[in-house]
Design a protein around this motif. Structure first.
Motif, mmCIF file in Angstrom:
data_model
loop_
_atom_site.group_PDB
_atom_site.id
_atom_site.type_symbol
_atom_site.label_atom_id
_atom_site.label_comp_id
_atom_site.label_asym_id
_atom_site.label_seq_id
_atom_site.Cartn_x
_atom_site.Cartn_y
_atom_site.Cartn_z
ATOM 1 N N ARG A 273 19.750 32.326 -45.553
ATOM 2 C CA ARG A 273 18.906 33.124 -46.152
ATOM 3 C C ARG A 273 19.464 33.339 -47.992
ATOM 4 O O ARG A 273 19.151 33.895 -49.045
ATOM 5 N N ASP A 274 20.769 33.153 -47.834
ATOM 6 C CA ASP A 274 21.113 34.396 -49.005
ATOM 7 C C ASP A 274 22.687 32.850 -48.762
ATOM 8 O O ASP A 274 23.942 33.091 -49.656
ATOM 9 N N ARG B 34 27.236 41.660 -43.242
ATOM 10 C CA ARG B 34 27.237 40.531 -44.544
ATOM 11 C C ARG B 34 28.238 39.831 -45.016
ATOM 12 O O ARG B 34 28.628 39.277 -45.186
ATOM 13 N N ARG C 194 9.746 40.896 -40.548
ATOM 14 C CA ARG C 194 11.184 40.622 -40.889
ATOM 15 C C ARG C 194 11.067 40.174 -41.851
ATOM 16 O O ARG C 194 12.539 40.562 -42.952
ATOM 17 N N THR D 44 23.503 29.048 -40.727
ATOM 18 C CA THR D 44 24.138 30.445 -40.581
ATOM 19 C C THR D 44 23.144 31.198 -39.494
ATOM 20 O O THR D 44 23.155 32.529 -38.986
ATOM 21 N N ARG E 136 22.251 35.303 -34.812
ATOM 22 C CA ARG E 136 21.806 35.818 -33.611
ATOM 23 C C ARG E 136 22.746 35.334 -32.385
ATOM 24 O O ARG E 136 22.817 36.358 -32.062
HETATM 25 O O1 DC Z 1 16.888 31.924 -39.640
HETATM 26 P P1 DC Z 1 16.747 32.996 -37.988
HETATM 27 O O2 DC Z 1 15.758 33.644 -38.315
HETATM 28 O O3 DC Z 1 17.064 32.967 -37.110
HETATM 29 O O4 DC Z 1 17.707 34.578 -38.369
HETATM 30 C C1 DC Z 1 17.944 35.229 -37.798
HETATM 31 C C2 DC Z 1 18.268 36.459 -38.711
HETATM 32 O O5 DC Z 1 19.579 36.458 -39.279
HETATM 33 C C3 DC Z 1 16.631 37.045 -39.899
HETATM 34 O O6 DC Z 1 15.576 38.017 -39.556
HETATM 35 C C4 DC Z 1 17.418 37.691 -41.101
HETATM 36 C C5 DC Z 1 18.815 37.182 -40.305
HETATM 37 N N1 DC Z 1 20.284 36.351 -41.219
HETATM 38 C C6 DC Z 1 20.146 36.900 -42.670
HETATM 39 O O7 DC Z 1 20.178 37.191 -42.916
HETATM 40 N N2 DC Z 1 21.457 35.521 -43.698
HETATM 41 C C7 DC Z 1 21.272 34.779 -43.237
HETATM 42 N N3 DC Z 1 22.050 33.727 -43.823
HETATM 43 C C8 DC Z 1 20.565 34.223 -42.384
HETATM 44 C C9 DC Z 1 19.780 34.613 -41.137
#
Ligand code: DC
Length: 213
Positions: free
Chosen positions: A120-121, A99, A170, A31, A36
């Motif tokens: 992340r979620d 989101r 971050r 995700t 990105r």
């Molecule tokens: O996992 P990553 O570092 O490639 O993700 C990039 C950004 O995208 C991260 O700073 C937060 C956001 N992100 C998010 O909020 N929820 C997700 N499920 C995946 C990524």
């Protein structure tokens, strides 16, 4: 079955989720890569509002061990690794309306199908009914070390102190946003990967998967 693997940058989630999807022969949804991709297009197109991205979203293909993103017929998957794109992704990710839309996008992409999804979620908001939810953690220093290695492997110059600072910054932004703060699902199993190899983490998760099927 749907397997949710969440964790902060550098926790090992991409490596682990990819290997796990390969071992189980399930499609892999990264995700973060899709966030990105949206961030990259947002920058390229110079849009005023990221919600407009959903009018002409990228095409996402999920395969075992691989998520690929196409935009205007071009595979952009390899163009998304930079810290700048990551920063924009984190910024647009802090908008609740964005989101909500992107979560719908993920749910319609996978439908009733099986998947190993990382982010992340995933366990808290995207697939809250996933029977296996894993949350990976590691110390900020170890995560910065891994991230530098990863950037250098992609030919992107990396400075450890800068990467560490960006990771801490971050993490703070992702954890402290008022809506959808980043945290483990209540029913997630937390694994600290600081001193574990990706293979050891994959084996641990595979034994959990076996218990639950
Ligand atoms: O996992 P990553 O570092 O490639 O993700 C990039 C950004 O995208 C991260 O700073 C937060 C956001 N992100 C998010 O909020 N929820 C997700 N499920 C995946 C990524």
């Amino acid at each position: 079955m749907k397997i949710a693997i969440d964790g902060p940058a550098g926790s090992g989630k991409s490596t682990v989720a990819r290997k796990l999807s390969q071992r189980l022969g399930l499609p892999y949804l990264n995700t973060g890569l899709v966030y990105r991709a949206f961030a990259y297009i947002y920058r390229e197109e110079g849009l005023e509002n990221p919600i407009l991205l959903f009018e002409n979203p990228p095409l996402v293909k999920i395969l075992p061990a691989e998520t690929r993103v196409f935009y205007k017929g071009k595979d952009i998957s390899q163009l998304l690794g930079s810290e700048d794109v990551g920063k924009t992704a984190s910024e647009i990710a802090s908008l609740p309306a964005f989101r909500e839309r992107i979560n719908e996008f993920f749910r319609s992409l996978v439908g009733e199908g099986q998947v190993v999804a990382e982010g992340r979620d995933v366990g808290t908001h995207i697939f809250p009914d996933a029977p296996v939810k894993i949350f990976l953690t590691a110390s900020a220093e170890e995560r910065a070390r891994r991230r530098c290695e990863q950037l250098m492997a992609q030919g992107i110059p990396a400075n450890y102190q800068e990467v560490l600072r960006a990771i801490v910054e971050r993490d703070e932004r992702d954890k402290n946003r008022p809506l959808y703060p980043f945290r483990p699902a209540e029913d997630a199993i937390v694994i600290d990967t600081t001193s574990l190899s990706p293979e050891e983490v994959v084996e641990k998760i595979l034994s959990l998967v076996k218990e639950r099927v």
